[in-house]
Design a protein around this motif. Structure first.
Motif, PDB file in Angstrom:
ATOM      1  N   TYR A  18     -22.497  10.500  -8.459  1.00 26.17           N
ATOM      2  CA  TYR A  18     -21.298  11.045  -9.070  1.00 26.17           C
ATOM      3  C   TYR A  18     -21.158  10.509 -10.488  1.00 26.17           C
ATOM      4  O   TYR A  18     -21.843   9.570 -10.888  1.00 26.17           O
ATOM      5  CB  TYR A  18     -20.060  10.655  -8.259  1.00 26.17           C
ATOM      6  CG  TYR A  18     -19.904  11.445  -6.986  1.00 26.17           C
ATOM      7  CD1 TYR A  18     -19.322  12.702  -7.006  1.00 26.17           C
ATOM      8  CD2 TYR A  18     -20.337  10.937  -5.770  1.00 26.17           C
ATOM      9  CE1 TYR A  18     -19.163  13.444  -5.846  1.00 26.17           C
ATOM     10  CE2 TYR A  18     -20.183  11.668  -4.602  1.00 26.17           C
ATOM     11  CZ  TYR A  18     -19.593  12.923  -4.651  1.00 26.17           C
ATOM     12  OH  TYR A  18     -19.447  13.648  -3.500  1.00 26.17           O
ATOM     13  N   VAL A  19     -20.213  11.092 -11.220  1.00 28.53           N
ATOM     14  CA  VAL A  19     -19.921  10.644 -12.575  1.00 28.53           C
ATOM     15  C   VAL A  19     -19.563   9.158 -12.532  1.00 28.53           C
ATOM     16  O   VAL A  19     -18.822   8.712 -11.658  1.00 28.53           O
ATOM     17  CB  VAL A  19     -18.739  11.453 -13.153  1.00 28.53           C
ATOM     18  CG1 VAL A  19     -18.300  10.904 -14.492  1.00 28.53           C
ATOM     19  CG2 VAL A  19     -19.117  12.917 -13.269  1.00 28.53           C
ATOM     20  N   GLY A  20     -20.106   8.398 -13.455  1.00 29.23           N
ATOM     21  CA  GLY A  20     -19.810   6.971 -13.518  1.00 29.23           C
ATOM     22  C   GLY A  20     -20.940   6.097 -13.020  1.00 29.23           C
ATOM     23  O   GLY A  20     -20.938   4.895 -13.252  1.00 29.23           O
ATOM     24  N   GLU A  41     -13.065   9.188  -1.353  1.00 31.80           N
ATOM     25  CA  GLU A  41     -12.791  10.182  -2.385  1.00 31.80           C
ATOM     26  C   GLU A  41     -11.513  10.925  -2.044  1.00 31.80           C
ATOM     27  O   GLU A  41     -11.094  10.963  -0.886  1.00 31.80           O
ATOM     28  CB  GLU A  41     -13.954  11.151  -2.565  1.00 31.80           C
ATOM     29  CG  GLU A  41     -14.199  12.088  -1.418  1.00 31.80           C
ATOM     30  CD  GLU A  41     -15.330  13.076  -1.708  1.00 31.80           C
ATOM     31  OE1 GLU A  41     -15.701  13.248  -2.879  1.00 31.80           O
ATOM     32  OE2 GLU A  41     -15.819  13.672  -0.757  1.00 31.80           O
ATOM     33  N   ASP A  93     -16.211  10.715  -7.485  1.00 29.89           N
ATOM     34  CA  ASP A  93     -16.144  10.326  -8.903  1.00 29.89           C
ATOM     35  C   ASP A  93     -15.188   9.169  -9.145  1.00 29.89           C
ATOM     36  O   ASP A  93     -15.518   8.215  -9.836  1.00 29.89           O
ATOM     37  CB  ASP A  93     -15.667  11.502  -9.761  1.00 29.89           C
ATOM     38  CG  ASP A  93     -16.657  12.644  -9.821  1.00 29.89           C
ATOM     39  OD1 ASP A  93     -17.826  12.428  -9.483  1.00 29.89           O
ATOM     40  OD2 ASP A  93     -16.243  13.747 -10.221  1.00 29.89           O
ATOM     41  N   THR A  96     -16.571   5.919  -7.695  1.00 19.87           N
ATOM     42  CA  THR A  96     -17.763   5.481  -8.427  1.00 19.87           C
ATOM     43  C   THR A  96     -17.360   4.822  -9.744  1.00 19.87           C
ATOM     44  O   THR A  96     -17.860   3.751 -10.086  1.00 19.87           O
ATOM     45  CB  THR A  96     -18.712   6.667  -8.678  1.00 19.87           C
ATOM     46  OG1 THR A  96     -19.096   7.218  -7.421  1.00 19.87           O
ATOM     47  CG2 THR A  96     -19.951   6.233  -9.432  1.00 19.87           C
ATOM     48  N   GLN A  97     -16.442   5.448 -10.468  1.00 22.10           N
ATOM     49  CA  GLN A  97     -15.982   4.880 -11.736  1.00 22.10           C
ATOM     50  C   GLN A  97     -15.198   3.593 -11.507  1.00 22.10           C
ATOM     51  O   GLN A  97     -15.343   2.617 -12.238  1.00 22.10           O
ATOM     52  CB  GLN A  97     -15.130   5.889 -12.501  1.00 22.10           C
ATOM     53  CG  GLN A  97     -14.806   5.460 -13.908  1.00 22.10           C
ATOM     54  CD  GLN A  97     -16.060   5.313 -14.764  1.00 22.10           C
ATOM     55  OE1 GLN A  97     -16.825   6.244 -14.909  1.00 22.10           O
ATOM     56  NE2 GLN A  97     -16.280   4.138 -15.323  1.00 22.10           N
TER      57      GLN A  97
END
Length: 185
Positions: A18-20, A41, A93, A96-97
């Motif tokens: 995912y992003v990050g 999530e 996301d 993950t960030q």
């Protein structure tokens, strides 16, 4: 041939990212491992949901409650002391960030077989909740790293306490050769 190697521990291909994920640390010495079987999530409702509100300001309290639930789960993961968080289910996301900002590596959608191999090798126990995480359920290894091999990335857990697990990563030719026989009859 030079890219092939033996790991005294567990190795598996990197899962969906995912992003990050780019900001996550890629190597730890003696990390604690948190192994999960839960989603981390925000999810939209799959079924129709109806909430009747008498005051529009109540809507914000419902949205805030959803965000508080996910942030509470993520905070409990970080407070466990784990530097690597793996889950069989999705880690989105936001999570993950969140982990990347706190120098924690995470991977979601880890194959069940791989998660069980990491648990057995590291001495960890797969958790179905982030409540009351104690040190005894966390796994460990001497070195965790994410490593590029050819076009693939691998998560490598070496120096696992069980000492009975090893993984061989073989890197071979990626081009396939197809041949056909022509008949001149």
């Amino acid at each position: 041939m030079r890219d092939s190697f033996l790991v005294n521990g567990v190795t598996f291909k990197k899962t969906f990212s995912y992003v990050g994920f780019e900001q996550q640390p890629k190597k730890f010495l003696n990390p604690k491992l948190l192994l999960l079987n839960i989603e981390l999530e925000l999810k939209s409702e799959k079924e129709n949901a109806e909430i009747r509100l008498s005051d529009p300001s109540q809507y914000q309290s419902i949205v805030d409650a959803e965000w508080n639930i996910i942030y509470d789960k993520l905070d409990k993961c970080v407070k466990s002391g784990a530097k690597v968080v793996l889950s069989r289910l999705a880690i989105g996301d936001l999570a993950t960030q969140y982990f990347a900002d706190r120098d924690v590596f995470c991977a979601g959608r880890v194959a069940e077989e791989d998660l069980h191999r990491v648990a057995a090798a590291s001495g960890g126990t797969i958790q179905t909740s982030v409540n009351n995480i104690i040190d005894e359920v966390l796994g460990t290894c001497e070195v965790f790293e994410e490593k590029q091999v050819g076009n693939e990335r691998f998560n490598i857990f070496s120096g696992c306490p069980s000492g009975r697990t090893a993984t061989i990563v073989l890197r071979g030719e990626v081009d396939q050769v197809w041949s056909r026989r022509r008949s001149n009859r």
